[in-house]
Design a protein around this motif. Structure first.
Motif, PDB file in Angstrom:
ATOM      1  N   MET A   1      56.262  42.147 -27.846  1.00 24.87           N
ATOM      2  CA  MET A   1      56.850  42.996 -28.856  1.00 24.87           C
ATOM      3  C   MET A   1      55.976  42.949 -30.101  1.00 24.87           C
ATOM      4  O   MET A   1      55.448  41.912 -30.455  1.00 24.87           O
ATOM      5  N   THR A   2      55.847  44.076 -30.776  1.00 25.19           N
ATOM      6  CA  THR A   2      55.057  44.170 -32.000  1.00 25.19           C
ATOM      7  C   THR A   2      55.909  44.727 -33.136  1.00 25.19           C
ATOM      8  O   THR A   2      56.642  45.688 -32.951  1.00 25.19           O
ATOM      9  N   ALA A  33      63.978  41.019 -39.592  1.00 27.97           N
ATOM     10  CA  ALA A  33      65.159  40.292 -39.119  1.00 27.97           C
ATOM     11  C   ALA A  33      65.699  40.886 -37.826  1.00 27.97           C
ATOM     12  O   ALA A  33      66.006  40.154 -36.881  1.00 27.97           O
ATOM     13  N   THR A  34      65.832  42.199 -37.771  1.00 26.09           N
ATOM     14  CA  THR A  34      66.391  42.862 -36.587  1.00 26.09           C
ATOM     15  C   THR A  34      65.510  42.664 -35.364  1.00 26.09           C
ATOM     16  O   THR A  34      65.990  42.310 -34.286  1.00 26.09           O
ATOM     17  N   ASN A  39      64.574  39.693 -30.185  1.00 20.89           N
ATOM     18  CA  ASN A  39      63.533  39.152 -29.304  1.00 20.89           C
ATOM     19  C   ASN A  39      63.501  37.632 -29.308  1.00 20.89           C
ATOM     20  O   ASN A  39      62.445  37.020 -29.139  1.00 20.89           O
ATOM     21  N   MET A  40      64.655  37.023 -29.497  1.00 18.63           N
ATOM     22  CA  MET A  40      64.765  35.576 -29.503  1.00 18.63           C
ATOM     23  C   MET A  40      64.170  35.000 -28.211  1.00 18.63           C
ATOM     24  O   MET A  40      64.474  35.471 -27.126  1.00 18.63           O
ATOM     25  N   GLY A  41      63.299  34.007 -28.354  1.00 18.74           N
ATOM     26  CA  GLY A  41      62.673  33.369 -27.200  1.00 18.74           C
ATOM     27  C   GLY A  41      61.415  34.075 -26.718  1.00 18.74           C
ATOM     28  O   GLY A  41      60.767  33.610 -25.782  1.00 18.74           O
ATOM     29  N   ASN A  42      61.040  35.177 -27.347  1.00 17.81           N
ATOM     30  CA  ASN A  42      59.849  35.924 -26.944  1.00 17.81           C
ATOM     31  C   ASN A  42      58.746  35.799 -27.996  1.00 17.81           C
ATOM     32  O   ASN A  42      59.000  35.464 -29.140  1.00 17.81           O
ATOM     33  N   ARG A  43      57.538  36.119 -27.575  1.00 17.06           N
ATOM     34  CA  ARG A  43      56.404  36.159 -28.501  1.00 17.06           C
ATOM     35  C   ARG A  43      56.420  37.507 -29.207  1.00 17.06           C
ATOM     36  O   ARG A  43      56.600  38.537 -28.595  1.00 17.06           O
ATOM     37  N   VAL A  44      56.229  37.465 -30.519  1.00 16.96           N
ATOM     38  CA  VAL A  44      56.215  38.669 -31.339  1.00 16.96           C
ATOM     39  C   VAL A  44      54.910  38.698 -32.129  1.00 16.96           C
ATOM     40  O   VAL A  44      54.491  37.689 -32.693  1.00 16.96           O
ATOM     41  N   MET A  45      54.278  39.860 -32.152  1.00 18.71           N
ATOM     42  CA  MET A  45      53.082  40.083 -32.959  1.00 18.71           C
ATOM     43  C   MET A  45      53.528  40.844 -34.213  1.00 18.71           C
ATOM     44  O   MET A  45      54.283  41.808 -34.101  1.00 18.71           O
ATOM     45  N   ILE A  46      53.068  40.402 -35.364  1.00 20.07           N
ATOM     46  CA  ILE A  46      53.372  41.094 -36.605  1.00 20.07           C
ATOM     47  C   ILE A  46      52.074  41.696 -37.133  1.00 20.07           C
ATOM     48  O   ILE A  46      51.099  40.975 -37.347  1.00 20.07           O
ATOM     49  N   HIS A  47      52.079  43.015 -37.296  1.00 18.06           N
ATOM     50  CA  HIS A  47      50.945  43.724 -37.876  1.00 18.06           C
ATOM     51  C   HIS A  47      51.347  44.175 -39.272  1.00 18.06           C
ATOM     52  O   HIS A  47      52.465  44.650 -39.480  1.00 18.06           O
ATOM     53  N   VAL A  59      62.057  31.534 -32.416  1.00 19.06           N
ATOM     54  CA  VAL A  59      63.008  30.484 -32.037  1.00 19.06           C
ATOM     55  C   VAL A  59      64.227  30.444 -32.953  1.00 19.06           C
ATOM     56  O   VAL A  59      65.145  29.681 -32.720  1.00 19.06           O
ATOM     57  N   HIS A  60      64.195  31.259 -34.024  1.00 20.80           N
ATOM     58  CA  HIS A  60      65.352  31.371 -34.916  1.00 20.80           C
ATOM     59  C   HIS A  60      65.263  32.691 -35.671  1.00 20.80           C
ATOM     60  O   HIS A  60      64.216  33.329 -35.702  1.00 20.80           O
ATOM     61  N   ASP A  61      66.365  33.096 -36.282  1.00 24.30           N
ATOM     62  CA  ASP A  61      66.373  34.331 -37.066  1.00 24.30           C
ATOM     63  C   ASP A  61      65.369  34.244 -38.204  1.00 24.30           C
ATOM     64  O   ASP A  61      65.195  33.185 -38.813  1.00 24.30           O
TER      65      ASP A  61
END
Length: 88
Positions: A1-2, A33-34, A39-47, A59-61
């Motif tokens: 997820m990005t 936040a949303t 996507n709790m427990g998943n890898r997230v990319m922030i651009h 792993v947390h909000d």
């Protein structure tokens, strides 16, 4: 997820000790936040402004109006120039 934080998500930036501190707008904070909550427990990319800024395992909000980017790329540093807080 990005997560793509665009100009409407950034209120201000501070460059300190090589890190970028972003103050997010209410919509940017809500987007962060949303997306992280969904996507709790998943890898997230922030651009940020089209540049890769962070990759993290959720792993947390992340309900925050601030985001710290350690070791940002030179391209990201250049992109945030218009948002840098000005000293008085």
């Amino acid at each position: 997820m990005t997560i793509n934080l665009t100009d409407d998500a950034i209120e201000m930036a501070i460059l300190s000790e090589g890190a970028i501190w972003l103050k997010l707008t209410p919509s940017g904070s809500n987007q962060l936040a949303t997306t992280t909550r969904d996507n709790m427990g998943n890898r997230v990319m922030i651009h940020v402004l089209g540049h890769e800024a962070l990759s993290l395992m959720v792993v947390h909000d992340m309900a925050s109006e601030r985001l710290v980017i350690k070791n940002p790329s030179p391209e990201l540093k250049a992109a945030i120039q218009p948002y840098l807080a000005r000293s008085r």
